[in-house]
Write a protein that holds these residues in place. Structure first.
Motif, PDB file in Angstrom:
ATOM      1  N   ARG A  13       0.828  -1.213   0.000  1.00 55.26           N
ATOM      2  CA  ARG A  13       0.000   0.000   0.000  1.00 55.26           C
ATOM      3  C   ARG A  13       0.859   1.258   0.000  1.00 55.26           C
ATOM      4  O   ARG A  13       0.478   2.274  -0.599  1.00 55.26           O
ATOM      5  N   VAL A  14       2.004   1.203   0.669  1.00 59.49           N
ATOM      6  CA  VAL A  14       2.913   2.358   0.661  1.00 59.49           C
ATOM      7  C   VAL A  14       3.431   2.602  -0.749  1.00 59.49           C
ATOM      8  O   VAL A  14       3.482   3.744  -1.220  1.00 59.49           O
ATOM      9  N   LEU A  15       3.806   1.537  -1.436  1.00 61.76           N
ATOM     10  CA  LEU A  15       4.300   1.671  -2.811  1.00 61.76           C
ATOM     11  C   LEU A  15       3.199   2.172  -3.740  1.00 61.76           C
ATOM     12  O   LEU A  15       3.460   2.944  -4.669  1.00 61.76           O
ATOM     13  N   VAL A  16       1.961   1.738  -3.494  1.00 62.86           N
ATOM     14  CA  VAL A  16       0.824   2.243  -4.275  1.00 62.86           C
ATOM     15  C   VAL A  16       0.668   3.743  -4.043  1.00 62.86           C
ATOM     16  O   VAL A  16       0.460   4.520  -4.992  1.00 62.86           O
ATOM     17  N   ALA A  17       0.773   4.171  -2.788  1.00 66.45           N
ATOM     18  CA  ALA A  17       0.612   5.585  -2.453  1.00 66.45           C
ATOM     19  C   ALA A  17       1.699   6.451  -3.097  1.00 66.45           C
ATOM     20  O   ALA A  17       1.475   7.645  -3.354  1.00 66.45           O
ATOM     21  N   LYS A  18       2.843   5.870  -3.365  1.00 67.48           N
ATOM     22  CA  LYS A  18       3.940   6.603  -4.005  1.00 67.48           C
ATOM     23  C   LYS A  18       3.845   6.557  -5.533  1.00 67.48           C
ATOM     24  O   LYS A  18       4.715   7.078  -6.227  1.00 67.48           O
ATOM     25  N   GLY A  19       2.803   5.937  -6.033  1.00 66.51           N
ATOM     26  CA  GLY A  19       2.570   5.905  -7.463  1.00 66.51           C
ATOM     27  C   GLY A  19       3.437   4.914  -8.219  1.00 66.51           C
ATOM     28  O   GLY A  19       3.462   4.941  -9.455  1.00 66.51           O
ATOM     29  N   LEU A  20       4.114   4.013  -7.524  1.00 63.68           N
ATOM     30  CA  LEU A  20       5.035   3.097  -8.186  1.00 63.68           C
ATOM     31  C   LEU A  20       4.340   1.858  -8.730  1.00 63.68           C
ATOM     32  O   LEU A  20       4.787   1.287  -9.734  1.00 63.68           O
ATOM     33  N   VAL A  21       3.274   1.425  -8.089  1.00 64.25           N
ATOM     34  CA  VAL A  21       2.605   0.179  -8.483  1.00 64.25           C
ATOM     35  C   VAL A  21       1.097   0.334  -8.324  1.00 64.25           C
ATOM     36  O   VAL A  21       0.610   1.273  -7.677  1.00 64.25           O
TER      37      VAL A  21
END
Length: 239
Positions: A57-65
């Motif tokens: 979810r953190v990576l999603v929030a950073k727009g990476l995945v």
């Protein structure tokens, strides 16, 4: 949470974010690539699915995945990454050739900072100007390149604040991680004070005089000097 300088007792959650984020930004995983299956990542990191999903979810929030049921976690196109997120910016710095990254950064600064200085000359209060001047005085008094770093950062951030344009000030603030890294290098140039301080003083003087055009020009000159300083220190052409 700071994934750039984790403590010795950092959680597995932060380790997963750090390692997967770095692998994505560095190109280990390319856009449209799927990350390894949950079961494989849970086994690799010895964590439960909830822990892994929180990191995802953190990576999603950073727009990476992005993640979809029955699809998995997929790397997004580079243009969708949140490039100004402090962690993404740090991973970019870590994974890019220094001269390439600093050339991009200086180009961005050359677009934003002259405009910010011009606006500061028009809109700064007396208190704003005093704050910029105080940062400059600390720059003058700094005995070492290391001691110069924070006053230098303060000088530029206070100019951004003096625009009284919240969006612009926030944008400048988001670049501060990368600017600090650039300054750590450029401030290693010989004759630092003799070369850098007059250019910063010219910016301050123009803002004090409410000279928007002069502030813009002085900032462009200062950034051109910063580019030259990086070229000297890195031994690379940043033109």
């Amino acid at each position: 949470m700071d994934y750039r300088k984790p403590s010795d007792r950092k959680s597995m959650h932060s380790r997963i974010v750090q390692e997967l984020g770095m692998q994505i930004v560095s190109g280990r995983f390319l856009p449209d690539d799927k990350l390894p299956a949950e079961a494989l990542l849970c086994e690799e990191y010895a964590v439960s699915r909830p822990v892994l999903r929180e990191a995802t979810r953190v990576l999603v929030a950073k727009g990476l995945v992005y993640s979809k049921p029955r699809v998995g976690t997929v790397v997004k196109a580079r243009r969708e990454w949140h490039m100004l997120d402090p962690d993404v910016l740090h991973w970019l710095m870590q994974s890019s050739p220094q001269n390439e990254f600093f050339n991009v950064l200086t180009s961005v600064r050359s677009i934003i900072e002259p405009a910010a200085a011009a606006l500061a000359a028009q809109h700064a209060t007396e208190a704003d100007i005093a704050a910029i001047g105080e940062a400059y005085q600390r720059m003058e008094a700094a005995p070492t390149p290391e001691a110069l770093l924070q006053p230098d950062l303060d000088f530029h951030s206070r100019i951004a604040d003096a625009t009284h344009n919240d969006l612009l000030a926030n944008l400048c603030n988001m670049l501060s991680v990368a600017i600090a890294e650039a300054l750590k290098h450029s401030n290693q140039r010989p004759n630092l004070h003799e070369l850098a301080l007059p250019r910063h003083k010219a910016i301050l003087t123009a803002i004090e005089n409410r000279d928007a055009l002069g502030a813009r020009h002085a900032t462009l000159v200062q950034l051109d000097d910063a580019r030259s300083a990086l070229s000297v220190v890195l031994g690379a052409d940043l033109s």
